[in-house]
Design an enzyme around this catalytic site. Structure first.
Site, mmCIF file in Angstrom:
data_model
loop_
_atom_site.group_PDB
_atom_site.id
_atom_site.type_symbol
_atom_site.label_atom_id
_atom_site.label_comp_id
_atom_site.label_asym_id
_atom_site.label_seq_id
_atom_site.Cartn_x
_atom_site.Cartn_y
_atom_site.Cartn_z
ATOM 1 N N LYS A 24 0.897 -1.156 0.180
ATOM 2 C CA LYS A 24 -0.190 -0.075 0.103
ATOM 3 C C LYS A 24 0.674 1.757 0.234
ATOM 4 O O LYS A 24 2.070 0.751 0.643
ATOM 5 C CB LYS A 24 -0.688 0.032 1.338
ATOM 6 C CG LYS A 24 -1.804 1.282 1.206
ATOM 7 C CD LYS A 24 -2.469 0.748 2.974
ATOM 8 C CE LYS A 24 -3.638 2.073 2.473
ATOM 9 N NZ LYS A 24 -4.722 1.683 3.968
ATOM 10 N N SER A 82 -9.836 1.685 3.238
ATOM 11 C CA SER A 82 -9.093 2.099 1.868
ATOM 12 C C SER A 82 -7.852 1.386 1.407
ATOM 13 O O SER A 82 -7.155 2.254 0.359
ATOM 14 C CB SER A 82 -7.744 3.391 3.415
ATOM 15 O OG SER A 82 -6.867 3.364 3.404
ATOM 16 N N SER A 106 -10.494 -1.077 7.024
ATOM 17 C CA SER A 106 -9.463 -0.636 5.543
ATOM 18 C C SER A 106 -8.657 -2.005 5.066
ATOM 19 O O SER A 106 -8.680 -1.718 4.056
ATOM 20 C CB SER A 106 -8.603 0.255 5.838
ATOM 21 O OG SER A 106 -8.999 1.671 5.630
#
Ligand code: NAG
Length: 367
Positions: A106, A226, A250
């Site tokens: 990420k 996210s 997330s």
């Protein structure tokens, strides 16, 4: 005999499909697992360099549609893959857990080298990390190859209210790949449970298998926040495994919306050093992968004490089982279990509800 141009083109595509080199022919990238990758390495059918090449090609063909990648580091990845391949040749003992396995991070997780960790924001582009994040250090130690960074909701969804899930100024709008199973698309098409979705199909597939195979994405469905890029790229086979982070949902939410496996570790089980977080009390780094087994491999590789996140990791590391987590992986683990179906969580989104219902029907048929 003159062939019609369309047929000639189809033949050419078939030839091309069959001529991807020994690597591509013997090894199936779709739904590859760490175990299948390691088996292919051991059988000499695949090298880590070849695998990085396959993922880079896959990313080049899918990412213009899915917007799930922020940065790639092909040179760094190929160099790491070459080191992994050389290690495999020269060592006779057991190779590390993630040996030669391509990973996407990420974009809020720092890695020393070419990649920038920016949490999707333009504000800190170019602020390259001086050292690896704690989890990246462990990934590298376990033999993983860093491909690049996956998109996310900007600042892990802490930018402001009303920002679409999976959007960042650097990554654009990430798109969900809702389900990954051929038979769902197949059933949709031939049994007509529901109207077929608008699909995005890779070029080669559309030409060769277009009548049979759908590789469906639902471009208008939400990715959920996210760690969306990590979940999309895992679902769309753009890396072997990925890392996400979670403050509140997330990892788990994008994993469930993209039909992949996410593990949200207890806070402190994985180090947050070198990670752009929201809250030190809540944030945690965890794996997102296509199978439980892969997620467990990654979890086992990244947990542990880190002096740079000392308080949380020293408290949580007491709970790490002595022989790791893989000992609990059990292929028969669901045999005889009754499954409850949680409908309410999906009801916000009509499209997801439809495919969810579809998946349940197919499960019953397959049984
Ligand atoms: C990191 O950011 C710098 C500055 O914008 C850029 O030149 C470089 O290409 C970025 N790295 C990667 C791997 O994209």
């Amino acid at each position: 005999m003159a062939m019609p141009p369309s047929l000639r083109f189809l033949l050419l595509m078939l030839l091309l499909a069959g001529s991807g080199g020994a690597t591509a022919a013997a090894f199936d990238l779709e739904e590859a697992t760490i175990d299948s990758i390691h088996r292919a390495f051991a059988a000499g059918e695949l090298t880590s360099r070849g695998l990085v090449g396959l993922y880079l090609r896959r990313i080049a063909s899918l990412d213009p549609e899915l917007h799930a990648i922020i940065e790639l580091d092909p040179d760094g990845a190929l160099a790491a893959a070459d080191r992994a391949d050389a290690t495999a040749l020269s060592s006779s003992g057991a190779l590390p857990l993630l040996h030669g396995v391509p990973v996407l991070l990420k974009d809020n997780i720092a890695a020393a080298g070419a990649l920038n960790a920016t949490a999707g924001s333009l504000a800190i582009v170019g602020s390259r990390a001086a050292r690896d994040a704690g989890v990246v250090e462990r990934l590298r130690r376990a033999g993983a190859v860093l491909l690049g960074t996956a998109s996310l909701s900007e600042w892990c969804n802490f930018r402001g209210p009303g920002i679409p899930a999976g959007w960042s100024p650097r990554g654009g709008q990430g798109r969900v790949r809702l389900y990954r199973f051929l038979f769902l698309g197949f059933a949709n098409r031939f049994l007509g449970f529901f109207s077929a979705p608008r699909t995005v199909v890779t070029m080669q597939r559309r030409l060769i298998f277009g009548w049979l195979m759908q590789n469906p994405y639902v471009p208008w469905a939400t990715t959920c926040s996210s760690s969306s890029g990590s979940a999309i790229t895992a679902a769309a086979n753009m890396a072997a495994v990925t890392l996400g982070t979670e403050t509140d949902g997330s990892i788990m939410c994008p994993s469930s919306y993209n039909s992949v496996v996410g593990i949200k570790p207890t806070v402190g089980l994985t180090s947050r050093s070198g990670v752009i977080i929201i809250s030190p009390r809540m944030d945690t780094v965890g794996p997102i992968a296509r199978t439980v087994s892969d997620a467990v491999h990654v979890l086992e590789a990244i947990v542990g004490h880190d002096p740079r996140d000392a308080e949380a990791t020293s408290m949580a590391s007491k709970y790490i089982p002595e022989c790791g987590y893989r000992q609990f992986s059990n292929l028969d683990g669901l045999r005889g279990k009754r499954l409850g179906i949680l409908r309410k969580v999906f009801s916000e989104h009509f499209d997801i509800m439809r495919y969810f219902a579809n998946a349940i029907i197919i499960c019953f048929i397959c049984k």
